[in-house]
Write a protein that holds these residues in place. Structure first.
Motif, PDB file in Angstrom:
ATOM      1  N   VAL A 185     -35.466-105.755 -65.539  1.00  0.00           N
ATOM      2  CA  VAL A 185     -35.621-104.515 -66.300  1.00  0.00           C
ATOM      3  C   VAL A 185     -36.820-103.710 -65.797  1.00  0.00           C
ATOM      4  N   VAL A 186     -37.934-104.378 -65.550  1.00  0.00           N
ATOM      5  CA  VAL A 186     -39.132-103.680 -65.073  1.00  0.00           C
ATOM      6  C   VAL A 186     -38.875-103.045 -63.714  1.00  0.00           C
ATOM      7  N   SER A 187     -38.214-103.755 -62.819  1.00  0.00           N
ATOM      8  CA  SER A 187     -37.933-103.185 -61.494  1.00  0.00           C
ATOM      9  C   SER A 187     -36.978-101.999 -61.597  1.00  0.00           C
ATOM     10  N   LEU A 188     -36.042-102.043 -62.533  1.00  0.00           N
ATOM     11  CA  LEU A 188     -35.137-100.909 -62.725  1.00  0.00           C
ATOM     12  C   LEU A 188     -35.890 -99.688 -63.250  1.00  0.00           C
ATOM     13  N   VAL A 189     -36.811 -99.914 -64.173  1.00  0.00           N
ATOM     14  CA  VAL A 189     -37.630 -98.810 -64.691  1.00  0.00           C
ATOM     15  C   VAL A 189     -38.457 -98.196 -63.562  1.00  0.00           C
ATOM     16  N   ILE A 190     -39.016 -99.030 -62.706  1.00  0.00           N
ATOM     17  CA  ILE A 190     -39.793 -98.520 -61.564  1.00  0.00           C
ATOM     18  C   ILE A 190     -38.902 -97.718 -60.625  1.00  0.00           C
ATOM     19  N   ILE A 215     -35.907-106.320 -54.663  1.00  0.00           N
ATOM     20  CA  ILE A 215     -36.469-107.163 -55.721  1.00  0.00           C
ATOM     21  C   ILE A 215     -35.571-107.106 -56.958  1.00  0.00           C
ATOM     22  N   HIS A 216     -35.128-105.903 -57.300  1.00  0.00           N
ATOM     23  CA  HIS A 216     -34.228-105.742 -58.441  1.00  0.00           C
ATOM     24  C   HIS A 216     -32.918-106.495 -58.203  1.00  0.00           C
ATOM     25  N   GLY A 217     -32.367-106.390 -57.010  1.00  0.00           N
ATOM     26  CA  GLY A 217     -31.128-107.096 -56.697  1.00  0.00           C
ATOM     27  C   GLY A 217     -31.278-108.601 -56.775  1.00  0.00           C
ATOM     28  N   CYS A 218     -32.388-109.108 -56.285  1.00  0.00           N
ATOM     29  CA  CYS A 218     -32.632-110.555 -56.353  1.00  0.00           C
ATOM     30  C   CYS A 218     -32.801-111.023 -57.793  1.00  0.00           C
ATOM     31  N   CYS A 219     -33.475-110.232 -58.601  1.00  0.00           N
ATOM     32  CA  CYS A 219     -33.634-110.595 -60.016  1.00  0.00           C
ATOM     33  C   CYS A 219     -32.288-110.606 -60.724  1.00  0.00           C
ATOM     34  N   TYR A 220     -31.432-109.637 -60.410  1.00  0.00           N
ATOM     35  CA  TYR A 220     -30.092-109.597 -61.005  1.00  0.00           C
ATOM     36  C   TYR A 220     -29.307-110.852 -60.639  1.00  0.00           C
ATOM     37  N   LEU A 221     -29.316-111.206 -59.356  1.00  0.00           N
ATOM     38  CA  LEU A 221     -28.600-112.403 -58.920  1.00  0.00           C
ATOM     39  C   LEU A 221     -29.191-113.668 -59.539  1.00  0.00           C
ATOM     40  N   LEU A 222     -30.492-113.703 -59.664  1.00  0.00           N
ATOM     41  CA  LEU A 222     -31.148-114.855 -60.271  1.00  0.00           C
ATOM     42  C   LEU A 222     -30.752-115.010 -61.737  1.00  0.00           C
ATOM     43  N   VAL A 223     -30.646-113.907 -62.451  1.00  0.00           N
ATOM     44  CA  VAL A 223     -30.203-113.958 -63.849  1.00  0.00           C
ATOM     45  C   VAL A 223     -28.792-114.517 -63.928  1.00  0.00           C
ATOM     46  N   VAL A 224     -27.903-114.046 -63.066  1.00  0.00           N
ATOM     47  CA  VAL A 224     -26.515-114.521 -63.074  1.00  0.00           C
ATOM     48  C   VAL A 224     -26.458-116.019 -62.764  1.00  0.00           C
ATOM     49  N   ILE A 225     -27.199-116.449 -61.757  1.00  0.00           N
ATOM     50  CA  ILE A 225     -27.182-117.861 -61.354  1.00  0.00           C
ATOM     51  C   ILE A 225     -27.791-118.751 -62.435  1.00  0.00           C
ATOM     52  N   LEU A 226     -28.923-118.347 -62.983  1.00  0.00           N
ATOM     53  CA  LEU A 226     -29.564-119.162 -64.015  1.00  0.00           C
ATOM     54  C   LEU A 226     -28.709-119.251 -65.275  1.00  0.00           C
ATOM     55  N   THR A 227     -28.026-118.169 -65.603  1.00  0.00           N
ATOM     56  CA  THR A 227     -27.144-118.207 -66.767  1.00  0.00           C
ATOM     57  C   THR A 227     -25.953-119.118 -66.509  1.00  0.00           C
ATOM     58  N   ALA A 228     -25.405-119.060 -65.305  1.00  0.00           N
ATOM     59  CA  ALA A 228     -24.256-119.908 -64.969  1.00  0.00           C
ATOM     60  C   ALA A 228     -24.633-121.387 -65.020  1.00  0.00           C
ATOM     61  N   ARG A 229     -25.874-121.692 -64.713  1.00  0.00           N
ATOM     62  CA  ARG A 229     -26.322-123.084 -64.717  1.00  0.00           C
ATOM     63  C   ARG A 229     -26.769-123.570 -66.099  1.00  0.00           C
ATOM     64  N   THR A 230     -26.857-122.682 -67.059  1.00  0.00           N
ATOM     65  CA  THR A 230     -27.277-123.051 -68.411  1.00  0.00           C
ATOM     66  C   THR A 230     -26.134-123.777 -69.104  1.00  0.00           C
ATOM     67  N   VAL A 231     -26.403-124.982 -69.542  1.00  0.00           N
ATOM     68  CA  VAL A 231     -25.363-125.838 -70.108  1.00  0.00           C
ATOM     69  C   VAL A 231     -24.859-125.296 -71.441  1.00  0.00           C
ATOM     70  N   GLN A 232     -25.764-124.850 -72.293  1.00  0.00           N
ATOM     71  CA  GLN A 232     -25.351-124.446 -73.631  1.00  0.00           C
ATOM     72  C   GLN A 232     -24.751-123.042 -73.683  1.00  0.00           C
ATOM     73  N   ALA A 233     -24.680-122.351 -72.549  1.00  0.00           N
ATOM     74  CA  ALA A 233     -24.121-121.002 -72.534  1.00  0.00           C
ATOM     75  C   ALA A 233     -22.597-121.043 -72.527  1.00  0.00           C
ATOM     76  N   ALA A 234     -21.998-120.324 -73.456  1.00  0.00           N
ATOM     77  CA  ALA A 234     -20.542-120.224 -73.517  1.00  0.00           C
ATOM     78  C   ALA A 234     -20.061-119.271 -72.422  1.00  0.00           C
ATOM     79  N   THR A 235     -18.767-119.239 -72.220  1.00  0.00           N
ATOM     80  CA  THR A 235     -18.197-118.398 -71.159  1.00  0.00           C
ATOM     81  C   THR A 235     -18.503-116.925 -71.387  1.00  0.00           C
ATOM     82  N   ASN A 236     -18.402-116.456 -72.635  1.00  0.00           N
ATOM     83  CA  ASN A 236     -18.688-115.048 -72.879  1.00  0.00           C
ATOM     84  C   ASN A 236     -20.160-114.719 -72.679  1.00  0.00           C
ATOM     85  N   THR A 237     -21.039-115.673 -72.911  1.00  0.00           N
ATOM     86  CA  THR A 237     -22.457-115.476 -72.632  1.00  0.00           C
ATOM     87  C   THR A 237     -22.689-115.373 -71.126  1.00  0.00           C
ATOM     88  N   LYS A 238     -21.990-116.200 -70.367  1.00  0.00           N
ATOM     89  CA  LYS A 238     -22.119-116.143 -68.908  1.00  0.00           C
ATOM     90  C   LYS A 238     -21.589-114.818 -68.366  1.00  0.00           C
TER      91      LYS A 238
END
Length: 84
Positions: free
Chosen positions: A12-17, A37-60
């Protein structure tokens, strides 16, 4: 700090910048530095969410929304954690 929270905040901060740069001085150097940097943060969010065990499919799927997906995922995970 939670890595997902850090990545979502950085996204979010990189997008504001980026938007501030585009709508004011439009320096190419800022765009070429902050854009990846913004693109890497976006991909990191997607990857970390996909690896989160308690996240449901709609959350992912929420993580795929650009700019605010990470914040929506954090909100959804906090809601699920507080209801348990």
């Amino acid at each position: 700090m939670n890595p997902l929270r850090a990545a979502a905040t950085a996204e979010v901060v990189s997008l504001v910048i980026l938007f501030t740069n585009v709508f004011t001085v439009h320096w190419p150097a800022v765009s070429s530095l902050i854009g990846p940097i913004h693109g890497c943060c976006y991909l990191l969010v997607v990857i970390l969410t996909a690896r989160t065990v308690q996240a449901a499919t709609n959350t992912k799927l929420l993580a795929l929304i650009p700019a605010i997906g990470g914040l929506l995922v954090l909100r959804r995970l906090n809601t699920v954690a507080s209801s348990n």
